[in-house]
Design an enzyme around this catalytic site. Structure first.
Site: not given
Ligand code: PDD
Length: 285
Positions: A33, A149, A182, A207
């Site tokens: 996703y 992801k 994270e 991620l």
């Molecule tokens: N989450 N780490 C994890 C485990 C995440 O699920 C996310 C983002 C990030 C940050 O990635 P980015 O900056 O590309 O959004 C880091 C999304 C927003 C979610 O699951 O809703």
């Protein structure tokens, strides 16, 4: 106004938007996703999200169901049909529908794709940033391929729920060596008393956040000190500031970790500055 979802080639009212019960996403979490921020009706850093999506799909050997050009058109149309000005898009691609068998389907099936878009409250998000959020730490219990992801998010779901039950907003995973990896849905950062912005390398354990990547440009242009290295919860407790990054929150200040106040106990000036400057460095499409 009813919400509209794009599902496998059709725009459907959310109530009628369905996927097959033998979709491998439903049965095995066999899919990936992306979440992108929408601002002023435009998508923030879409090319970076599409590049990460292609990478995630490649790692799982799932085909892109359409070209990046067509995907972009469909994403914009979904935003338009839902009249989203400020909010997020959610995009999910799974391996497709097949009789349940753990191994990939013998006869190739078409991947399933779903895209939704929704408005969020900008005022609410700003108010949260002005207050700052609380974080708890939990033992890392995810698989090592968190660079993909994937929609398989059970450890993240349980960690986030634990945070909520303890009156916090986010949970930071701590690996076997005692370092923060994270958040359950965000990347983790601290700012030392010497003013250095610290976050872990995206090479392992996290991620590679799109927000993280863009923020590195902001930090460089502001000529802030930057250290790419892991940090422990103990170091974070004593930091001047802390924050998390994610597409849905951009830079969100952290004011407590495991119940301990960080810095002065209010959102830090540098985190707020990074939040303020962020969109000057992101690409809109
Ligand atoms: N989450 N780490 C994890 C485990 C995440 O699920 C996310 C983002 C990030 C940050 O990635 P980015 O900056 O590309 O959004 C880091 C999304 C927003 C979610 O699951 O809703």
């Amino acid at each position: 106004m009813s919400r509209i979802a794009y599902v496998n080639g059709q725009y459907r009212d959310l109530r009628d938007a369905t996927v097959h019960i033998e979709d491998r996403g439903y049965q095995f979490s066999d899919g990936v996703y992306e979440v992108c921020e929408v601002r002023g009706g435009r998508i923030v850093d879409l090319p970076k999200h599409v590049a990460r999506l292609q990478r995630s799909l490649g790692e799982l050997r799932i085909d892109m169901p359409m070209s990046p050009q067509v995907l972009k058109i469909v994403i914009h149309e979904t935003v338009r049909r839902n009249r989203v000005t400020y909010g997020i898009i959610y995009l999910q691609i799974t391996r497709g529908v097949a009789h349940r068998d753990h191994a990939f389907p013998v006869n190739p099936v078409k991947p399933s794709i779903v895209i939704t878009a929704k408005n969020l409250s900008y005022a609410k998000n700003q108010a949260t940033a002005a207050r700052g959020i609380g974080v708890i730490t939990v033992p890392e219990n995810r698989w090592p391929r968190v660079d993909i992801k994937s929609v398989a998010l059970l450890p993240n779901v349980l960690a986030k729920q634990q945070a909520r039950e303890q009156g916090a907003y986010e949970a930071w995973f701590v690996d076997h060596d005692g370092f923060v990896t994270e958040g359950a849905s965000s990347n983790a950062w601290i700012i030392t008393k010497e003013g250095a912005v610290v976050t872990r390398s995206a090479e392992s354990g996290i991620l590679a956040g799109v927000t993280r990547k863009v923020l590195l440009d902001v930090i460089a242009s502001l000529q802030m000190k930057f250290e790419e290295r892991p940090f422990t919860p103990q170091e974070a407790y004593g930091a001047a500031e802390a924050f998390v990054t994610a597409s849905s929150q951009i830079v969100m200040p952290v004011v407590t970790i495991d119940g301990k106040s960080i810095g002065t106990g209010v959102p830090g000036p540098l985190a707020l500055k990074l939040r303020e400057q962020f969109h000057g460095f992101s690409a809109f499409s």
